[in-house]
Scaffold this motif. Sequence first.
Motif, mmCIF file in Angstrom:
data_model
loop_
_atom_site.group_PDB
_atom_site.id
_atom_site.type_symbol
_atom_site.label_atom_id
_atom_site.label_comp_id
_atom_site.label_asym_id
_atom_site.label_seq_id
_atom_site.Cartn_x
_atom_site.Cartn_y
_atom_site.Cartn_z
ATOM 1 N N GLN A 167 0.839 -1.197 0.000
ATOM 2 C CA GLN A 167 0.000 0.000 0.000
ATOM 3 C C GLN A 167 0.875 1.248 0.000
ATOM 4 N N PRO A 168 0.595 2.194 -0.891
ATOM 5 C CA PRO A 168 1.338 3.461 -0.825
ATOM 6 C C PRO A 168 0.962 4.224 0.431
ATOM 7 N N LEU A 169 1.917 4.949 0.990
ATOM 8 C CA LEU A 169 1.661 5.736 2.184
ATOM 9 C C LEU A 169 0.553 6.754 1.897
ATOM 10 N N GLY A 170 -0.433 6.791 2.741
ATOM 11 C CA GLY A 170 -1.575 7.685 2.543
ATOM 12 C C GLY A 170 -2.805 6.976 2.045
ATOM 13 N N ASN A 171 -2.666 5.713 1.634
ATOM 14 C CA ASN A 171 -3.851 4.962 1.243
ATOM 15 C C ASN A 171 -4.699 4.686 2.479
ATOM 16 N N GLY A 172 -5.993 4.894 2.358
ATOM 17 C CA GLY A 172 -6.882 4.746 3.506
ATOM 18 C C GLY A 172 -6.928 5.967 4.393
ATOM 19 N N ARG A 173 -6.343 7.075 3.915
ATOM 20 C CA ARG A 173 -6.303 8.302 4.713
ATOM 21 C C ARG A 173 -6.737 9.500 3.862
ATOM 22 N N GLY A 174 -7.275 10.507 4.535
ATOM 23 C CA GLY A 174 -7.637 11.726 3.827
ATOM 24 C C GLY A 174 -7.897 12.862 4.799
ATOM 25 N N LEU A 175 -7.552 14.065 4.384
ATOM 26 C CA LEU A 175 -7.810 15.272 5.164
ATOM 27 C C LEU A 175 -8.741 16.159 4.345
ATOM 28 N N PHE A 176 -9.942 16.364 4.851
ATOM 29 C CA PHE A 176 -10.979 17.098 4.130
ATOM 30 C C PHE A 176 -11.334 18.387 4.858
ATOM 31 N N THR A 177 -11.832 19.363 4.098
ATOM 32 C CA THR A 177 -12.326 20.618 4.658
ATOM 33 C C THR A 177 -13.813 20.712 4.373
ATOM 34 N N THR A 178 -14.625 20.903 5.403
ATOM 35 C CA THR A 178 -16.069 20.962 5.196
ATOM 36 C C THR A 178 -16.449 22.174 4.340
ATOM 37 N N ASP A 179 -17.548 22.034 3.605
ATOM 38 C CA ASP A 179 -17.995 23.113 2.722
ATOM 39 C C ASP A 179 -18.728 24.188 3.530
ATOM 40 N N ASP A 180 -19.347 25.137 2.823
ATOM 41 C CA ASP A 180 -19.969 26.267 3.516
ATOM 42 C C ASP A 180 -21.208 25.876 4.318
ATOM 43 N N GLN A 181 -21.640 24.622 4.168
ATOM 44 C CA GLN A 181 -22.741 24.107 4.968
ATOM 45 C C GLN A 181 -22.274 23.060 5.989
ATOM 46 N N GLY A 182 -20.953 23.004 6.181
ATOM 47 C CA GLY A 182 -20.390 22.084 7.160
ATOM 48 C C GLY A 182 -20.352 20.639 6.717
ATOM 49 N N ARG A 183 -20.540 20.382 5.422
ATOM 50 C CA ARG A 183 -20.647 19.007 4.946
ATOM 51 C C ARG A 183 -19.295 18.442 4.515
ATOM 52 N N PHE A 184 -19.157 17.117 4.659
ATOM 53 C CA PHE A 184 -17.998 16.395 4.149
ATOM 54 C C PHE A 184 -18.490 15.086 3.542
ATOM 55 N N ALA A 185 -17.693 14.522 2.638
ATOM 56 C CA ALA A 185 -18.034 13.241 2.022
ATOM 57 C C ALA A 185 -16.775 12.648 1.420
ATOM 58 N N PHE A 186 -16.675 11.329 1.473
ATOM 59 C CA PHE A 186 -15.572 10.658 0.799
ATOM 60 C C PHE A 186 -15.974 9.236 0.422
ATOM 61 N N GLU A 187 -15.319 8.747 -0.605
ATOM 62 C CA GLU A 187 -15.491 7.362 -1.041
ATOM 63 C C GLU A 187 -14.390 6.521 -0.428
ATOM 64 N N SER A 188 -14.685 5.263 -0.142
ATOM 65 C CA SER A 188 -13.676 4.356 0.366
ATOM 66 C C SER A 188 -14.126 2.927 0.105
ATOM 67 N N ILE A 189 -13.544 1.984 0.847
ATOM 68 C CA ILE A 189 -14.027 0.613 0.860
ATOM 69 C C ILE A 189 -14.399 0.279 2.303
ATOM 70 N N VAL A 190 -15.294 -0.671 2.471
ATOM 71 C CA VAL A 190 -15.686 -1.061 3.828
ATOM 72 C C VAL A 190 -14.492 -1.729 4.501
ATOM 73 N N PRO A 191 -14.040 -1.193 5.637
ATOM 74 C CA PRO A 191 -12.876 -1.783 6.303
ATOM 75 C C PRO A 191 -13.235 -3.113 6.963
ATOM 76 N N ALA A 192 -12.220 -3.906 7.254
ATOM 77 C CA ALA A 192 -12.411 -5.178 7.940
ATOM 78 C C ALA A 192 -12.038 -5.055 9.406
ATOM 79 N N HIS A 193 -12.527 -6.002 10.214
ATOM 80 C CA HIS A 193 -12.007 -6.111 11.575
ATOM 81 C C HIS A 193 -10.561 -6.583 11.474
ATOM 82 N N TYR A 194 -9.784 -6.342 12.506
ATOM 83 C CA TYR A 194 -8.365 -6.691 12.412
ATOM 84 C C TYR A 194 -7.757 -6.841 13.804
ATOM 85 N N PRO A 195 -6.625 -7.531 13.912
ATOM 86 C CA PRO A 195 -5.942 -7.615 15.199
ATOM 87 C C PRO A 195 -4.995 -6.440 15.396
#
Length: 293
Positions: A167-195
Amino acid sequence: MTTDLMRPEALAEAVLESFERTENPRLKEVLQSLTRHLHAFVAEVDLTFEEWETAIDFLTRTGHTWDDVRQEFILLSDVLGVSMLVETLNDIETPDATESTVLGPFHMVESPKRELGENVSPSSVGQTCVVHGTVRAEDGTPVPGALVDVWQADADGFYDVQQPDLQPLGNGRGLFTTDDQGRFAFESIVPAHYPIPTDGPVGELLAATGRHAYRPAHIHFIVTAPGFRELTTHIFVDGSEYIDSDAVFAVKESLIRSFVPRPAGTDNPCGVTGEFVDAQIDITIHAESDDEN
């Protein structure tokens, strides 16, 4: 006096006295309370010299198990429930804000800045999900310009820093800024449980006590905005394995979210055209008063 210090109670009192001249009142309070409890613990279990040496060795190795992407002392705090206790005590001060939970050991790298709606896991294969919500103040007012830092494991339960060759560094990560209505959204994949990592001293502790090392599937968030208290929280995938036995005791009922299946063509803030699952988390942050700053 030397003879008197042979008594455990007198020794504890001597240590307490040694902190009496501490100028910082909070530091004095913490150190004296720590002394009382630590001495009482040692006396209660009648700690042997060999056990003391084992404890020192364990803590030394815990401190040495550290690098740019790993912090074993945070992991130890997590599995002992101390991290969640600190979070819970601080939540009492902000009852109307979204509940907080542990930071975890993998927020060790900077998340890449991404545009609203962007995919945070472009190198991961798995079930597509769309995560969205609104950041609000406790009075319900949207908070534009808030920073929403997210990070998660992939569908196999690994973070980017655990698989630098895959995995390249930064995969599974993101820094977002909310819009003028305080909203945020992002696409991803459903994470798994893990040890959690078990190749260090904390893993030895879990093995010795018959405890499992698993965390339920979740996505991490840190939300910050000027004039507001920083919030560290998760959303947990409803129905995930280990949702009732998180190794770090971090699940709170209010943070469990349904990941709802949506058919292809369903409108969504990320422009996903195929099938996906939808997860919403509206986040409320606490406005700090002048007394808190």
